[in-house]
Design a protein around this motif. Structure first.
Motif, PDB file in Angstrom:
ATOM      1  N   GLU A 186      41.798  42.262  56.385  1.00 15.57           N
ATOM      2  CA  GLU A 186      41.683  40.955  55.757  1.00 15.57           C
ATOM      3  C   GLU A 186      40.431  40.827  54.895  1.00 15.57           C
ATOM      4  OE1 GLU A 186      43.383  37.444  58.202  1.00 15.57           O
ATOM      5  OE2 GLU A 186      42.703  38.896  59.707  1.00 15.57           O
ATOM      6  N   GLU A 195      51.252  32.200  46.743  1.00 15.73           N
ATOM      7  CA  GLU A 195      50.932  30.820  47.104  1.00 15.73           C
ATOM      8  C   GLU A 195      52.019  29.885  46.568  1.00 15.73           C
ATOM      9  OE1 GLU A 195      46.534  29.685  47.259  1.00 15.73           O
ATOM     10  OE2 GLU A 195      46.595  31.097  45.580  1.00 15.73           O
ATOM     11  N   HIS A 247      52.091  29.961  52.215  1.00 14.72           N
ATOM     12  CA  HIS A 247      51.232  30.972  51.582  1.00 14.72           C
ATOM     13  C   HIS A 247      51.421  32.294  52.328  1.00 14.72           C
ATOM     14  CE1 HIS A 247      46.842  32.223  50.337  1.00 14.72           C
ATOM     15  NE2 HIS A 247      47.771  32.959  49.754  1.00 14.72           N
ATOM     16  N   THR A 260      49.869  37.687  56.689  1.00 14.92           N
ATOM     17  CA  THR A 260      49.619  36.345  57.193  1.00 14.92           C
ATOM     18  C   THR A 260      50.541  35.376  56.466  1.00 14.92           C
ATOM     19  OG1 THR A 260      47.826  35.921  55.593  1.00 14.92           O
ATOM     20  CG2 THR A 260      47.205  36.830  57.748  1.00 14.92           C
ATOM     21  N   THR A 262      51.027  31.270  56.179  1.00 15.36           N
ATOM     22  CA  THR A 262      50.403  29.982  56.484  1.00 15.36           C
ATOM     23  C   THR A 262      51.238  28.845  55.922  1.00 15.36           C
ATOM     24  OG1 THR A 262      48.206  30.996  56.430  1.00 15.36           O
ATOM     25  CG2 THR A 262      48.304  28.599  56.247  1.00 15.36           C
ATOM     26  N   ASP A 263      51.541  27.867  56.784  1.00 17.11           N
ATOM     27  CA  ASP A 263      52.244  26.664  56.316  1.00 17.11           C
ATOM     28  C   ASP A 263      51.367  25.450  56.590  1.00 17.11           C
ATOM     29  OD1 ASP A 263      52.861  25.432  58.966  1.00 17.11           O
ATOM     30  OD2 ASP A 263      54.174  27.162  59.216  1.00 17.11           O
ATOM     31  N   ARG A 303      45.810  27.970  64.461  1.00 16.52           N
ATOM     32  CA  ARG A 303      45.497  26.952  63.463  1.00 16.52           C
ATOM     33  C   ARG A 303      44.207  27.317  62.739  1.00 16.52           C
ATOM     34  NH1 ARG A 303      47.505  24.479  67.940  1.00 16.52           N
ATOM     35  NH2 ARG A 303      49.368  23.188  67.629  1.00 16.52           N
ATOM     36  N   THR A 304      44.187  27.054  61.449  1.00 13.60           N
ATOM     37  CA  THR A 304      43.000  27.272  60.620  1.00 13.60           C
ATOM     38  C   THR A 304      42.815  26.041  59.738  1.00 13.60           C
ATOM     39  OG1 THR A 304      44.206  28.241  58.762  1.00 13.60           O
ATOM     40  CG2 THR A 304      43.552  29.743  60.551  1.00 13.60           C
ATOM     41  N   THR A 309      48.835  29.383  60.853  1.00 14.93           N
ATOM     42  CA  THR A 309      49.018  30.762  60.395  1.00 14.93           C
ATOM     43  C   THR A 309      49.663  31.619  61.471  1.00 14.93           C
ATOM     44  OG1 THR A 309      47.125  30.663  58.879  1.00 14.93           O
ATOM     45  CG2 THR A 309      47.826  32.852  59.614  1.00 14.93           C
ATOM     46  N   ARG A 311      50.136  35.696  62.020  1.00 14.54           N
ATOM     47  CA  ARG A 311      49.689  37.000  61.513  1.00 14.54           C
ATOM     48  C   ARG A 311      50.463  38.110  62.217  1.00 14.54           C
ATOM     49  NH1 ARG A 311      43.527  38.583  62.410  1.00 14.54           N
ATOM     50  NH2 ARG A 311      44.347  39.275  64.432  1.00 14.54           N
TER      51      ARG A 311
END
Length: 352
Positions: A186, A195, A247, A260, A262-263, A303-304, A309, A311
């Motif tokens: 990463e 994106e 993403h 990864t 991510t929503d 969560r971020t 996310t 992974r």
């Protein structure tokens, strides 16, 4: 321990430093279960499989399996034991005693994945009438690896039977809900960065671009096809159950695959989800996560600040000399995500 086994899952570590030490602890454990009407299951390195098979009566109700056939991916191990225990119970066993030696590879990421699964299995296998002993040769463990084993097992096996592990930590407390450590990949530029996926057409394009990037990095590999299928399941779930925009980032090398997804949804606690056949309802609405875990080496969800996310990662083994292409090996008429999904669906059918 046999009465406890019939009521649910019991999980112990067997720490040994010689073949004699291994046999002195494992054999009485199996014999006690057999005397109580339980079946035995042995999945160890070949030498220890032979030791235990020779020490038990020829008519003992024991299955001895090659370790390499079971220890492929961590999530696959749990499904295999679930299926085998149900089979043995259907044949009349009052419970099952398992002696295994996990195969966890030599890479730090592989050990971390296995150690985490050892902890998670205390929850995901809790409904099984199974008493499991995991053998570890302490001569091959670092101090930190030994500590991981002790924290993941509620009990330690001795010649006198199982005793509580003073170092044990409950899975939810050990693994928690904080994001996992960053993967080294990463820190490098991704091979693919998509994106703003907001509609079904975007999801379809993402699948195609992921397939192309993975195929370019590791062409004609089953691992690559399965990873592509796992990513497709996660992207679909993110779009339907999370929230756009989605993403997707992919890192693809000849030795490792990482993605990864991510929503913008609030996410869900997936720490213990998707490991067991019991996670699926009659409509198999949870099949996507189950299949994703079966077709990649590791799946983390967290969560971020940017959203929720998932992974995924898989190691790509070196190609064997003269190895044929993935389609010839797998016998699958379709490649890419569809081929991986077909093979994963076959796995799902085997545990019905």
């Amino acid at each position: 321990m046999s009465q406890e086994t019939r009521q649910g899952y019991r999980h112990a570590a067997l720490l040994f430093d010689s073949d004699e030490d291994f046999l002195a602890q494992a054999l009485p454990f199996l014999q006690a279960g057999l005397s109580a009407g339980e079946a035995g299951l042995v999945v160890c390195q070949e030498a220890h499989n032979d030791l235990l098979a020779r020490a038990l009566p020829d008519d003992a109700h024991v299955l001895v399996l090659p370790r390499d056939a079971v220890y492929t991916r961590a999530a696959h191990v749990g499904v295999t034991y679930e299926r085998l225990v149900h089979r043995l119970l259907a044949e009349g066993a009052r419970g099952t005693r398992l002696v295994s030696e996990p195969a966890y590879g030599s890479e730090p990421q592989a050990w971390e994945t296995w150690a985490d699964f050892e902890s998670v299995s205390n929850v995901t296998l809790s409904a099984l009438r199974l008493s499991s002993v995991c053998g570890y040769d302490v001569r091959r463990l670092s101090a930190s690896m030994l500590h991981d084993v002790q924290r993941a097992h509620p009990h330690l096996l001795t010649e006198d039977g199982p005793v509580p592990s003073g170092a044990y930590v409950a899975p939810a407390d050990l693994l928690g809900t904080s994001p996992p450590r960053p993967d080294p990949l990463e820190a490098t530029p991704p091979s693919l960065d998509l994106e703003g996926i907001t509609d079904r057409a975007g999801v379809a394009r993402a699948r195609g671009e992921v397939r192309a990037v993975v195929a370019a990095a590791c062409p004609d590999t089953v691992v690559g096809e399965e990873f592509t299928g796992a990513v497709a399941e996660v992207v679909t779930n993110a779009f339907h159950y999370g929230g756009p925009p989605v993403h997707v980032r992919v890192w693809a090398t000849s030795s490792r695959l990482l993605c990864t997804v991510t929503d913008q949804g609030s996410g869900a606690d997936l720490l213990f989800a998707g490991y067991s056949r019991g996670d699926l309802d009659a409509e198999r609405s949870g099949a996507g996560l189950w299949l994703a875990r079966q077709t990649c080496d590791r799946l983390d969800a967290y969560r971020t600040p940017g959203g929720f996310t998932v992974r995924l990662s898989s190691a790509v083994p070196p190609a064997a000399p003269g190895a044929e292409g993935a389609r010839a090996r797998a016998g699958a008429p379709d490649g890419g995500a569809r081929g991986a999904r077909l093979r994963a669906a076959e796995l799902l059918g085997r545990v019905d």
